[in-house]
Design an enzyme around this catalytic site. Structure first.
Site, mmCIF file in Angstrom:
data_model
loop_
_atom_site.group_PDB
_atom_site.id
_atom_site.type_symbol
_atom_site.label_atom_id
_atom_site.label_comp_id
_atom_site.label_asym_id
_atom_site.label_seq_id
_atom_site.Cartn_x
_atom_site.Cartn_y
_atom_site.Cartn_z
ATOM 1 N N ASP A 204 32.968 22.687 69.199
ATOM 2 C CA ASP A 204 31.400 23.272 69.430
ATOM 3 C C ASP A 204 31.392 23.481 67.576
ATOM 4 O OD1 ASP A 204 28.837 24.627 70.117
ATOM 5 O OD2 ASP A 204 29.191 25.604 68.707
ATOM 6 N N GLU A 239 52.035 18.941 68.925
ATOM 7 C CA GLU A 239 53.455 19.838 69.295
ATOM 8 C C GLU A 239 53.263 20.214 70.880
ATOM 9 O OE1 GLU A 239 54.236 23.403 66.978
ATOM 10 O OE2 GLU A 239 53.594 22.380 64.974
#
Length: 518
Positions: A204, A239
């Protein structure tokens, strides 16, 4: 799923935005929740979406619809709890639907533990260094003259005389992103949700994290230092297999916009330029070309958005006179032609579905819901309304709860009275009333998303020669034509019509209609 591989599913995905408070109420308190969403997952699977983007579901005082977050590692009790969120993610995955959540990094809530501690600790404390507290100017003035995005000063004074910065509402104090504690805290928040199976992070207000407080001008957008933040976030998401970042940045400078999409930052960002264009062939083509020119050279997939929880719904937006078109103009009583609006919204939907890249669908678009422009003043909750002194109607009109079934409110939304009232004439727009109607907006979306998954997704676009006022391009095995001229037009010979947004007229494509051909 229309994509180029498991790790990049998001490049061509159809993503459905759920504003949880207004989607489905499972416990009868008038507020949408996780129980309601879980019960409606089969509907979304049948609709043909690849993922759900959820607006903030965290504990919040709701000063700004949940974007004032009090705890980033929990679920607001009105929505459910953490165990239910984990169950939802698992159930959605079982149906082939991924989950994207909102992370709000610019600001928290004035009821968040960190901010409560900062108020108690006083000036010069380590606790205050997590936010942007400053001394004021002589004469009792705030540190500078910056204005809030939600109207009024961007500074609020506390009891000991210092001021804190809030680019949005006073209940949303801004974090200090030059503080390592803030950086590490958000790294931990990302891992918390990725470990629970979240597939994507929507960021956001992504471009406003850093502020130079000594600037005279309102210099709090797109600071160069913000890019190192997202490089750190990218390292974390990389990851986890198949995870991605999508940024919310309202930026007119496309060169600056593209910097956020470099290979070591975000994978995608919302395309607000396309959303903001008027219903005009030259305008829309210019936006499409600008978007592709920005994204293709750097290998980032574009996104296509017609609306969201912050802007006027397409049926209303496209029903306004072309000369006064605005996706954010919320003045009361604006002239709108609902028949024209629905026709253009249908054409715009098929056009957006045919473009290369990711597609975002805001809940209710697939039902053709209009903006609710006559909500009673005393029910409006948006801080844009509250802080404008009644001059801005705010965003509540696009957040009215979804109609599911029945002939009168609450239209199957839940057993209780919805937090915002639904218009009585929505009885013709419910999911139930449209399910069996092959000419409904719901059928158009269902058919379009199915064909999109089969034929399209990520890829290239090639423009075709066409008359003025006509958009025509090819995508793999599909041709898309949108007629924005004043009259019907001949379709190319020897083509099969796969789908149209409105019935053909003696084999001709009517005005304000999109056709998919092969």
């Amino acid at each position: 799923m229309a994509d180029t591989g498991t790790d990049t599913w998001w490049r061509g995905a159809a993503i459905y935005q759920v504003y949880l408070r207004s989607f489905a109420d499972g416990n009868g308190d008038g507020i949408g929740d996780l129980a309601g969403l879980r019960a409606r997952l089969p509907y979304l699977a049948e609709l043909g979406v690849d993922a759900i983007w959820l607006n903030p579901w965290y504990p919040s005082p709701m000063a700004d619809g949940g974007y004032d977050v009090a705890d980033y590692r929990a679920i607001d009790p009105s929505f459910g709890d953490l165990a239910e969120a984990e169950a939802y993610i698992e159930e959605a995955h079982a149906l082939g639907i991924r989950t994207i959540i909102d992370i709000v990094p610019n600001h928290g809530s004035d009821q968040q533990d960190w901010f409560v501690q900062a108020l108690a600790a006083g000036p010069g404390s380590a606790e205050r260094e997590r936010f942007l507290f400053c001394d004021g100017r002589e004469g009792g003035l705030p540190p500078n003259d910056w204005q809030s995005i939600f109207n009024g000063p961007a500074w609020t004074q506390v009891a000991d005389g210092q001021w804190y910065l809030h680019l949005f509402a006073p209940e949303q104090p801004d974090f200090n992103w030059r503080n390592p504690e803030v950086v590490e805290e958000f790294h931990a928040i990302l891992r918390f949700w990725l470990d629970r199976g979240v597939d994507g992070i929507r960021i956001d207000s992504a471009a406003v994290l850093f502020k130079d407080l000594d600037c005279v001008e309102e210099s709090y957008t797109d600071h160069d230092d913000v890019h190192e933040v997202y490089r750190g976030w990218r390292r974390i998401t990389d990851e986890y297999e198949g995870r991605f970042l999508v940024g919310e940045m309202w930026m007119p400078d496309q060169e600056r916009f593209a910097l956020y999409l470099r290979p070591d930052e975000m994978q995608t960002a919302f395309n607000f330029d396309f959303l903001s264009r008027s219903w005009d062939a030259a305008e829309l083509r210019a936006s499409i070309d600008l978007t592709l020119t920005t994204h293709v050279p750097i290998g980032a997939p574009p996104t296509w958005v017609l609306s969201n929880h912050d802007v006027t719904r397409p049926v209303t937006k496209y029903g306004r006179p072309d000369t006064s078109f605005s996706h954010q103009d919320r003045k009361h009583g604006m002239q709108t032609d609902p028949v024209l609006g629905e026709r253009r919204a249908r054409a715009a939907a098929l056009l957006a579905m045919a473009l290369p890249g990711g597609l975002y669908v805001y809940q209710g678009e697939e039902l053709g819901l209009p903006e609710v422009e006559d909500l009673p003043d005393h029910l409006l909750q948006d801080p844009l309304w509250v802080r404008s002194g009644g001059t801005d109607r705010g965003r509540d009109g696009c957040r009215v709860p979804i109609p599911w079934s029945g002939k009168e409110p609450p239209f199957g939304f839940g057993a209780g009275t919805p937090w915002l009232p639904q218009p009585a004439d929505w009885k013709n727009l419910t999911v139930e009333s449209q399910q069996a109607d092959q000419n409904s907006m719901l059928a158009l979306y269902r058919d379009g998303l199915k064909l999109r998954r089969t034929h399209l997704g990520d890829g290239t676009l090639t423009w075709m020669d066409s008359a003025e006022g006509v958009l025509a391009f090819t995508r793999e095995s599909l041709t898309c034509i949108t007629n924005l001229t004043a009259g019907a037009m001949n379709l190319p010979p020897h083509t099969e019509v796969l789908l149209t947004s409105a019935p053909l007229e003696e084999g001709k494509l009517p005005t304000d209609t999109t056709a998919w051909l092969r």
